[in-house]
Design a protein around this motif. Sequence first.
Motif, PDB file in Angstrom:
ATOM      1  N   TRP A  78    -121.898 -10.395 -18.276  1.00 48.09           N
ATOM      2  CA  TRP A  78    -122.134  -9.147 -18.932  1.00 48.09           C
ATOM      3  C   TRP A  78    -121.935  -9.164 -20.737  1.00 48.09           C
ATOM      4  O   TRP A  78    -121.519 -10.899 -20.353  1.00 48.09           O
ATOM      5  N   SER A  79    -122.316  -9.205 -21.511  1.00 52.64           N
ATOM      6  CA  SER A  79    -122.280  -9.421 -22.530  1.00 52.64           C
ATOM      7  C   SER A  79    -122.569  -8.410 -24.110  1.00 52.64           C
ATOM      8  O   SER A  79    -122.771  -7.283 -23.165  1.00 52.64           O
ATOM      9  N   LYS A  80    -122.033  -8.650 -24.535  1.00 54.06           N
ATOM     10  CA  LYS A  80    -122.560  -7.430 -25.773  1.00 54.06           C
ATOM     11  C   LYS A  80    -123.621  -6.935 -25.491  1.00 54.06           C
ATOM     12  O   LYS A  80    -124.856  -7.435 -25.423  1.00 54.06           O
ATOM     13  N   GLN A  81    -124.376  -5.976 -26.038  1.00 55.17           N
ATOM     14  CA  GLN A  81    -125.801  -5.427 -25.967  1.00 55.17           C
ATOM     15  C   GLN A  81    -126.197  -6.153 -27.201  1.00 55.17           C
ATOM     16  O   GLN A  81    -126.049  -6.388 -28.044  1.00 55.17           O
ATOM     17  N   GLY A  82    -127.721  -6.233 -26.544  1.00 55.76           N
ATOM     18  CA  GLY A  82    -128.298  -7.102 -27.719  1.00 55.76           C
ATOM     19  C   GLY A  82    -128.065  -8.692 -27.586  1.00 55.76           C
ATOM     20  O   GLY A  82    -129.250  -9.460 -28.253  1.00 55.76           O
ATOM     21  N   ARG A  83    -127.391  -8.928 -26.851  1.00 53.89           N
ATOM     22  CA  ARG A  83    -127.193 -10.632 -26.218  1.00 53.89           C
ATOM     23  C   ARG A  83    -127.266 -10.896 -25.626  1.00 53.89           C
ATOM     24  O   ARG A  83    -125.998 -10.458 -24.563  1.00 53.89           O
ATOM     25  N   THR A  84    -128.287 -11.415 -25.545  1.00 55.90           N
ATOM     26  CA  THR A  84    -128.696 -11.969 -23.759  1.00 55.90           C
ATOM     27  C   THR A  84    -127.620 -13.548 -23.520  1.00 55.90           C
ATOM     28  O   THR A  84    -127.410 -14.240 -24.628  1.00 55.90           O
TER      29      THR A  84
END
Length: 178
Positions: free
Chosen positions: A9-15
């Motif tokens: 998982w990560s913050k939206q927009g940060r792969t």
Amino acid sequence: MTPPTARTWSKQGRTPVVVVRGRSRRRLSVAALVCYKPGERSRLIYRPAPDRRADGRKSFAWTDYRDLLTVAHAQLGGPIVLVWDNLNTHLTGGMKQFIADRYWLTVIQLPAYAPQLNPVEGIWSLVRRDLANTAFADPEHLFAAVRRNLREIQYRPGLINGALAGTGLASITVLGGN
């Protein structure tokens, strides 16, 4: 040493990115026994073998399996019914002679291509899952992580019981290598 990958998982927009500094053809072979004895806790006995061994081998020889079985017999203190896969090292003449000369050792061969019957495959699955998304700095980092993970599994018999229960083989000792 190429890291296995898993979902994360990560913050939206940060792969999330796993950075690997370089590829290495070094590897670590590990042989393991998943042991079950009625009335006692399940056990995991393992031996690692880095590929840079004195004899030049990159994997286990039949003599390494022989030594592991001898140590297991001493630790378990009784006869062993061994169920293992069709790895060519398990089928060598030296290994067959070793088995024939040991009254305490009975071997049952798994059918070809039946990893679902080998509880050690369940242990390898747990190890790989723990190592996923890890970029190892050097071979020693990999070796230490694998040993730490296997040691943690040794102290959690519920995980070993789960690997045994998944096969339906609950009253035998199983050897597998990877």
